[in-house]
Design a protein around this motif. Structure first.
Motif, PDB file in Angstrom:
ATOM      1  N   ASP A  18       1.693  11.896   5.866  1.00 34.54           N
ATOM      2  CA  ASP A  18       1.432   9.937   6.478  1.00 34.54           C
ATOM      3  C   ASP A  18       0.389  10.004   7.212  1.00 34.54           C
ATOM      4  OD1 ASP A  18       3.326   9.580   3.793  1.00 34.54           O
ATOM      5  OD2 ASP A  18       5.217   9.677   5.388  1.00 34.54           O
ATOM      6  N   PRO A  19      -0.715  10.184   6.902  1.00 32.11           N
ATOM      7  CA  PRO A  19      -1.903   9.978   8.433  1.00 32.11           C
ATOM      8  C   PRO A  19      -2.251   8.743   8.054  1.00 32.11           C
ATOM      9  CG  PRO A  19      -3.239  11.010   6.378  1.00 32.11           C
ATOM     10  CD  PRO A  19      -1.490  11.323   5.546  1.00 32.11           C
ATOM     11  N   GLY A  20      -1.922   8.547   9.636  1.00 32.87           N
ATOM     12  CA  GLY A  20      -2.013   6.861  10.307  1.00 32.87           C
ATOM     13  C   GLY A  20      -1.849   5.953   9.172  1.00 32.87           C
ATOM     14  N   LEU A  21      -0.474   5.947   9.301  1.00 37.19           N
ATOM     15  CA  LEU A  21       0.468   5.153   9.113  1.00 37.19           C
ATOM     16  C   LEU A  21       0.950   4.177   9.903  1.00 37.19           C
ATOM     17  CD1 LEU A  21       2.627   4.605   6.766  1.00 37.19           C
ATOM     18  CD2 LEU A  21       4.364   5.754   7.271  1.00 37.19           C
ATOM     19  N   ASP A  22       1.041   4.209  10.919  1.00 34.65           N
ATOM     20  CA  ASP A  22       0.936   2.687  12.023  1.00 34.65           C
ATOM     21  C   ASP A  22       0.465   2.330  12.224  1.00 34.65           C
ATOM     22  OD1 ASP A  22       3.745   4.239  12.780  1.00 34.65           O
ATOM     23  OD2 ASP A  22       3.798   5.480  14.164  1.00 34.65           O
ATOM     24  N   PRO A  25       3.889  -4.633   2.810  1.00 32.95           N
ATOM     25  CA  PRO A  25       4.508  -3.568   3.463  1.00 32.95           C
ATOM     26  C   PRO A  25       3.295  -2.186   2.609  1.00 32.95           C
ATOM     27  CG  PRO A  25       5.986  -4.227   1.452  1.00 32.95           C
ATOM     28  CD  PRO A  25       4.640  -5.309   1.900  1.00 32.95           C
ATOM     29  N   VAL A  26       3.468  -1.455   4.153  1.00 30.51           N
ATOM     30  CA  VAL A  26       2.712   0.681   3.447  1.00 30.51           C
ATOM     31  C   VAL A  26       4.093   1.757   3.423  1.00 30.51           C
ATOM     32  CG1 VAL A  26       0.975   1.934   4.780  1.00 30.51           C
ATOM     33  CG2 VAL A  26       0.683  -0.374   4.574  1.00 30.51           C
ATOM     34  N   ILE A  27       3.627   2.435   2.366  1.00 26.73           N
ATOM     35  CA  ILE A  27       4.598   3.277   2.593  1.00 26.73           C
ATOM     36  C   ILE A  27       4.144   4.963   2.436  1.00 26.73           C
ATOM     37  CG2 ILE A  27       6.983   4.017   1.845  1.00 26.73           C
ATOM     38  CD1 ILE A  27       6.751   1.312   2.292  1.00 26.73           C
ATOM     39  N   LYS A  47       5.081  -8.205  12.625  1.00 21.97           N
ATOM     40  CA  LYS A  47       3.750  -8.255  13.287  1.00 21.97           C
ATOM     41  C   LYS A  47       4.388  -9.270  14.993  1.00 21.97           C
ATOM     42  CE  LYS A  47       1.401  -7.073  10.619  1.00 21.97           C
ATOM     43  NZ  LYS A  47       0.477  -5.934  10.446  1.00 21.97           N
ATOM     44  N   ALA A  48       5.591  -8.951  14.639  1.00 19.83           N
ATOM     45  CA  ALA A  48       6.121  -9.245  16.447  1.00 19.83           C
ATOM     46  C   ALA A  48       6.182  -8.087  17.694  1.00 19.83           C
ATOM     47  CB  ALA A  48       7.639  -9.940  16.054  1.00 19.83           C
ATOM     48  N   GLY A  49       5.917  -7.238  17.381  1.00 17.63           N
ATOM     49  CA  GLY A  49       6.221  -6.421  18.417  1.00 17.63           C
ATOM     50  C   GLY A  49       4.798  -5.122  18.408  1.00 17.63           C
ATOM     51  N   GLU A  50       5.174  -4.110  18.304  1.00 15.00           N
ATOM     52  CA  GLU A  50       3.994  -2.876  17.671  1.00 15.00           C
ATOM     53  C   GLU A  50       3.447  -2.942  16.684  1.00 15.00           C
ATOM     54  OE1 GLU A  50       4.561   2.182  16.853  1.00 15.00           O
ATOM     55  OE2 GLU A  50       6.629   0.907  17.587  1.00 15.00           O
ATOM     56  N   TYR A  51       3.989  -3.997  15.496  1.00 24.97           N
ATOM     57  CA  TYR A  51       2.753  -3.935  14.192  1.00 24.97           C
ATOM     58  C   TYR A  51       2.427  -4.985  13.955  1.00 24.97           C
ATOM     59  CZ  TYR A  51       5.083   0.704  12.293  1.00 24.97           C
ATOM     60  OH  TYR A  51       5.693   2.046  12.471  1.00 24.97           O
ATOM     61  N   TYR A  93       0.722  -0.989   0.187  1.00 28.11           N
ATOM     62  CA  TYR A  93      -0.167  -0.306  -0.302  1.00 28.11           C
ATOM     63  C   TYR A  93       1.297   1.519   0.137  1.00 28.11           C
ATOM     64  CZ  TYR A  93      -3.559  -3.594   1.768  1.00 28.11           C
ATOM     65  OH  TYR A  93      -4.097  -4.702   1.965  1.00 28.11           O
ATOM     66  N   VAL A  94      -0.107   2.526  -0.113  1.00 23.79           N
ATOM     67  CA  VAL A  94       0.923   3.676  -0.912  1.00 23.79           C
ATOM     68  C   VAL A  94       0.116   4.615   0.511  1.00 23.79           C
ATOM     69  CG1 VAL A  94       1.622   5.826  -1.999  1.00 23.79           C
ATOM     70  CG2 VAL A  94       2.664   3.173  -2.356  1.00 23.79           C
ATOM     71  N   VAL A  95       0.426   5.176   0.853  1.00 24.15           N
ATOM     72  CA  VAL A  95      -0.622   6.485   1.950  1.00 24.15           C
ATOM     73  C   VAL A  95      -0.295   7.217   0.961  1.00 24.15           C
ATOM     74  CG1 VAL A  95      -1.380   7.500   3.822  1.00 24.15           C
ATOM     75  CG2 VAL A  95      -0.469   5.325   4.004  1.00 24.15           C
ATOM     76  N   ALA A  96      -0.951   7.676   0.079  1.00 27.76           N
ATOM     77  CA  ALA A  96      -0.776   9.067  -0.622  1.00 27.76           C
ATOM     78  C   ALA A  96      -1.539  10.762   0.883  1.00 27.76           C
ATOM     79  CB  ALA A  96      -1.570   8.869  -2.175  1.00 27.76           C
ATOM     80  N   CYS A  97      -0.878  10.718   1.053  1.00 29.38           N
ATOM     81  CA  CYS A  97      -0.585  12.121   1.869  1.00 29.38           C
ATOM     82  C   CYS A  97       0.376  12.953   2.830  1.00 29.38           C
ATOM     83  CB  CYS A  97      -1.899  12.346   2.569  1.00 29.38           C
ATOM     84  SG  CYS A  97      -2.212  13.495   3.511  1.00 29.38           S
ATOM     85  N   PHE A  98       1.281  14.013   2.118  1.00 25.59           N
ATOM     86  CA  PHE A  98       2.094  14.109   2.489  1.00 25.59           C
ATOM     87  C   PHE A  98       1.929  14.174   3.884  1.00 25.59           C
ATOM     88  CE2 PHE A  98       6.418  16.277   2.802  1.00 25.59           C
ATOM     89  CZ  PHE A  98       7.588  15.953   1.834  1.00 25.59           C
TER      90      PHE A  98
END
Length: 262
Positions: free
Chosen positions: A79-83, A92-94, A221-225, A72-77
């Motif tokens: 980077d809202p909601g990335l985490d 991947p989410v970039i 996926k072992a920790g924060e994500y 995925y690409v989050v297309a706003c500079f």
């Protein structure tokens, strides 16, 4: 390979432009799908609007997980909601600011950023700090053009962006990052005008996401994500309840939110 480019605002014409910019750099075997959330602001130019955009972004990430999207690409500079998106997505989410900063750092000793409104520059500085590039950023300049006027040929937006990019170079930068997804389609034109590297985060994020998938890399996926723990969500966002450990947000969320907003 299937890459979903999420425009966190709800302006369809901007989604289409973002999709064209992403598809232009993707490989021949990559499907680029640009999507618009069913809920959210028409553009994102404040912290308030950024917060309102996150549920719609997560809606599209959740749907993508059910549909087999690879990245995925989050297309706003901003980077809202990335985490949060990384908690939901296996692949991947970039964010486009994240990708733009990384690319520019490899094109010269220092770089600057040209964005839309001055009120958004604080967020850009914050992200530069988060991603480890604060010492490389010469300055962040605003052309004072609202996001929704970027594709209006009568607004003079392109000329203003060119002027600000020239000012960034005069301030000692070797490259420029464009600080809005709405600037994606005139990135090459601006680069030719100023005679220096200009980075569009949409294109950079698309190629980076594609590369990570080709390398067989996925979000850790072992920790924060790790997926969010199951718990009830009430009120307007009740459709986003996580029903079981390890499960993504239900795809019914956009339907529920659409009904409420109507």
């Amino acid at each position: 390979m299937h890459i979903r480019v999420v425009n966190p605002n709800t302006t369809a014409s901007m989604t289409a432009a973002i999709g064209r910019a992403a598809a232009a750099v993707a490989g021949p075997d990559t499907v680029v799908e640009a999507v618009t959330p069913t809920t959210g602001p028409a553009s994102i130019e404040s912290h308030y609007e950024e917060a309102l955009a996150v549920p719609g972004l997560l809606e599209q990430i959740a749907l993508g997980e059910q549909q087999g999207v690879d990245a995925y690409v989050v297309a706003c500079f901003g980077d809202p909601g990335l985490d949060a998106a990384r908690e939901l997505a296996a692949g991947p989410v970039i964010g486009i600011a994240e990708a733009g900063f990384h690319a520019a750092a490899m094109l010269g000793r220092r770089f600057g950023v040209v964005t839309t409104l001055a009120r958004t520059t604080g967020r850009a500085h914050e992200l530069a700090e988060r991603y480890g590039f604060a010492s490389l950023v010469t300055e962040i300049r605003a052309c004072e053009v609202p996001v929704l006027q970027l594709d209006d040929p009568t607004s003079g937006a392109r000329e203003l962006v060119v002027d600000e990019c020239r000012a960034v170079l005069a301030g000692g930068a070797d490259a420029v990052v464009l600080g809005c997804a709405g600037m994606a389609e005139f990135c090459a034109e601006v680069s030719r005008e100023i005679g220096a590297p200009v980075v569009d985060g949409v294109a950079a994020a698309t190629v980076l996401a594609e590369s990570l998938v080709r390398l067989g890399l996925r979000t850790g996926k072992a920790g924060e994500y790790a997926p969010p723990p199951p718990k009830p969500v009430t009120g307007l966002l009740s459709g986003f309840t996580v029903p079981a450990a390890g499960s993504p947000v239900r795809a019914s969320a956009p339907v529920l939110l659409a009904e409420v907003s109507a």
